[in-house]
Design an enzyme around this catalytic site. Structure first.
Site, PDB file in Angstrom:
ATOM      1  N   ARG A  24      12.616  -0.622   6.548  1.00 24.33           N
ATOM      2  CA  ARG A  24      13.843  -1.157   7.155  1.00 24.33           C
ATOM      3  C   ARG A  24      14.832  -1.662   6.118  1.00 24.33           C
ATOM      4  O   ARG A  24      16.019  -1.734   6.381  1.00 24.33           O
ATOM      5  CB  ARG A  24      13.488  -2.321   8.098  1.00 24.33           C
ATOM      6  CG  ARG A  24      12.773  -1.886   9.352  1.00 24.33           C
ATOM      7  CD  ARG A  24      12.048  -3.060   9.977  1.00 24.33           C
ATOM      8  NE  ARG A  24      11.096  -3.659   9.036  1.00 24.33           N
ATOM      9  CZ  ARG A  24      10.318  -4.681   9.291  1.00 24.33           C
ATOM     10  NH1 ARG A  24      10.361  -5.262  10.457  1.00 24.33           N
ATOM     11  NH2 ARG A  24       9.472  -5.145   8.376  1.00 24.33           N
ATOM     12  N   ILE A  58       0.838  -1.206   0.000  1.00 23.48           N
ATOM     13  CA  ILE A  58       0.000   0.000   0.000  1.00 23.48           C
ATOM     14  C   ILE A  58       0.873   1.257   0.000  1.00 23.48           C
ATOM     15  O   ILE A  58       0.584   2.234  -0.700  1.00 23.48           O
ATOM     16  CB  ILE A  58      -0.938  -0.024   1.232  1.00 23.48           C
ATOM     17  CG1 ILE A  58      -1.981  -1.147   1.088  1.00 23.48           C
ATOM     18  CG2 ILE A  58      -1.634   1.328   1.424  1.00 23.48           C
ATOM     19  CD1 ILE A  58      -2.811  -1.410   2.347  1.00 23.48           C
ATOM     20  N   ASN A  60       2.220   4.710   7.244  1.00 23.71           N
ATOM     21  CA  ASN A  60       1.702   3.488   6.629  1.00 23.71           C
ATOM     22  C   ASN A  60       2.402   2.229   7.132  1.00 23.71           C
ATOM     23  O   ASN A  60       1.823   1.143   7.089  1.00 23.71           O
ATOM     24  CB  ASN A  60       1.867   3.623   5.104  1.00 23.71           C
ATOM     25  CG  ASN A  60       1.753   2.290   4.394  1.00 23.71           C
ATOM     26  OD1 ASN A  60       0.651   1.789   4.162  1.00 23.71           O
ATOM     27  ND2 ASN A  60       2.889   1.684   4.061  1.00 23.71           N
ATOM     28  N   ASP A  73      13.737   2.528  10.724  1.00 17.46           N
ATOM     29  CA  ASP A  73      12.896   1.573  11.447  1.00 17.46           C
ATOM     30  C   ASP A  73      11.986   2.383  12.373  1.00 17.46           C
ATOM     31  O   ASP A  73      12.486   3.138  13.221  1.00 17.46           O
ATOM     32  CB  ASP A  73      13.795   0.625  12.255  1.00 17.46           C
ATOM     33  CG  ASP A  73      13.003  -0.488  12.934  1.00 17.46           C
ATOM     34  OD1 ASP A  73      11.814  -0.286  13.243  1.00 17.46           O
ATOM     35  OD2 ASP A  73      13.592  -1.556  13.167  1.00 17.46           O
ATOM     36  N   LYS A  83      -4.670  -0.586  15.939  1.00 20.08           N
ATOM     37  CA  LYS A  83      -5.344   0.229  14.918  1.00 20.08           C
ATOM     38  C   LYS A  83      -6.456   1.094  15.530  1.00 20.08           C
ATOM     39  O   LYS A  83      -6.684   2.226  15.087  1.00 20.08           O
ATOM     40  CB  LYS A  83      -5.885  -0.672  13.796  1.00 20.08           C
ATOM     41  CG  LYS A  83      -4.779  -1.389  12.996  1.00 20.08           C
ATOM     42  CD  LYS A  83      -3.857  -0.420  12.268  1.00 20.08           C
ATOM     43  CE  LYS A  83      -2.898  -1.144  11.326  1.00 20.08           C
ATOM     44  NZ  LYS A  83      -2.005  -0.232  10.586  1.00 20.08           N
ATOM     45  N   THR A  91      -1.702  -7.397  -0.842  1.00 20.57           N
ATOM     46  CA  THR A  91      -0.279  -7.121  -0.552  1.00 20.57           C
ATOM     47  C   THR A  91       0.325  -8.342   0.138  1.00 20.57           C
ATOM     48  O   THR A  91      -0.360  -9.330   0.392  1.00 20.57           O
ATOM     49  CB  THR A  91      -0.112  -5.907   0.396  1.00 20.57           C
ATOM     50  OG1 THR A  91      -0.593  -6.287   1.686  1.00 20.57           O
ATOM     51  CG2 THR A  91      -0.845  -4.669  -0.079  1.00 20.57           C
ATOM     52  N   TYR A  99      -3.598  -6.438  16.987  1.00 20.36           N
ATOM     53  CA  TYR A  99      -3.715  -5.603  15.784  1.00 20.36           C
ATOM     54  C   TYR A  99      -4.906  -4.646  15.913  1.00 20.36           C
ATOM     55  O   TYR A  99      -4.807  -3.454  15.618  1.00 20.36           O
ATOM     56  CB  TYR A  99      -3.853  -6.515  14.555  1.00 20.36           C
ATOM     57  CG  TYR A  99      -3.811  -5.818  13.217  1.00 20.36           C
ATOM     58  CD1 TYR A  99      -2.633  -5.234  12.746  1.00 20.36           C
ATOM     59  CD2 TYR A  99      -4.943  -5.756  12.403  1.00 20.36           C
ATOM     60  CE1 TYR A  99      -2.587  -4.612  11.508  1.00 20.36           C
ATOM     61  CE2 TYR A  99      -4.905  -5.141  11.163  1.00 20.36           C
ATOM     62  CZ  TYR A  99      -3.725  -4.574  10.714  1.00 20.36           C
ATOM     63  OH  TYR A  99      -3.692  -3.950   9.491  1.00 20.36           O
TER      64      TYR A  99
END
Ligand code: NDP
Length: 261
Positions: free
Chosen positions: A42, A22, A93, A66, A162, A193, A158
């Protein structure tokens, strides 16, 4: 967007995790709008290659940063600004996703996801914001997820990260409302992705289902019954960065085929 074909000409946009997925689609979209673009991540080799591939679209550079490393963010952002000027657009992102049942979510998994997906965005925003305020114009766009707007099984860390990112978006948008800097989030559904490829491989390995069945499980919640394309997420980010989007702040826009309403 009509009228000025390159509305971000003269602006510097930095996209974290911009070397693939993305983030790379967002970087290409920013270049198309005329911005000079720094992509970070990274993997320095991947960033150099990606920036080279984007060179036909405009001025692009890759810098290894990083987002878990506050020092690296400060020095990497300063280095980016030396080439392309103060950062005017920051797209947070960079992110990782890993599913696990709650009982098997150990502290290390919890910390990894929170540190990268939430604290990373916090640190990058702190690093970029002073220049935006000084210049009197700025856009912060956080790539959250539909997992930032609703609960999902096996995704406690997660979802927490978020949801936290959306909370930070809203709080900062209000704090900056009197300034010419907007802060918004986009919330993709499952998008084509590497993260989704890994999720599919994980479902196949853990359940013995076919790849096709695993994919069908992921798109089942999306009324359009398909994966989102990275370019579709990038379009929403680009729109939020336009000069004419200055009244839009504190929003969390789902790019998810109607998954959430
Ligand atoms: P990818 O795995 O394709 O890309 C992740 C990007 O994040 C890479 O560029 C990676 O760069 C970077 N990154 C990861 N960890 C770090 C770190 N510690 N420091 C710096 N960069 C890092 O994933 P997507 O493109 O799918 O994901 C992009 C964002 O979109 C993430 O925030 C993700 O949570 C979110 N999202 C994705 C969805 C999907 O279905 N794909 C759905 C909803 C949200 P490198 O490896 O070089 O460090």
């Amino acid at each position: 967007m009509m009228g000025d074909a390159r509305p971000l000409a003269g602006r510097h946009a930095l996209v974290t995790g911009g070397g693939r997925g993305i983030g790379a689609a967002i970087a290409r979209q920013m270049l198309a709008l005329g911005a000079a673009v720094t992509i970070t991540g990274r993997d320095a080799g991947r960033l150099d290659k990606a920036a080279g591939d984007m060179a036909g679209l405009g001025r692009a550079q890759g810098i290894a940063v990083d987002v878990n490393d506050a020092q690296a963010i400060q020095s990497g952002f300063a280095q980016a600004a030396q080439t392309f000027g103060p950062i005017a657009v920051l797209v947070n992102n960079a992110g990782i996703a890993k599913a696990a049942p709650f009982a098997k979510t150990d502290l290390s998994l919890w910390n990894d996801i929170l540190r990268t997906d939430l604290t990373g965005a916090f640190l990058c925003t702190q690093a970029a914001l002073p220049d935006m305020l000084k210049a009197g114009w700025g856009r912060v766009v956080n790539v959250a997820s539909t997992a930032g707007l609703t609960g999902m099984a096996y995704c406690a860390a997660y979802c927490a990260a978020k949801h936290g990112l959306i909370g930070m978006t809203r709080a900062l948008a209000v704090e900056l409302a009197a300034k010419p800097v907007t802060v918004n989030a986009v919330c993709p559904g499952y998008t084509e992705t590497d993260i989704v490829e890994e999720t599919i491989a994980n479902i196949v390995a853990k359940t013995g289902r076919t790849r096709q069945d695993a994919l069908a499980q992921l798109v089942a919640a999306n009324p359009q019954q398909r994966l989102i394309k990275p370019e579709e997420v990038a379009e929403a980010v680009a729109w939020l960065c336009l000069p004419g989007s200055s009244a839009i702040t504190g929003q969390s826009i789902a790019v998810a085929g109607g998954e959430l309403m």
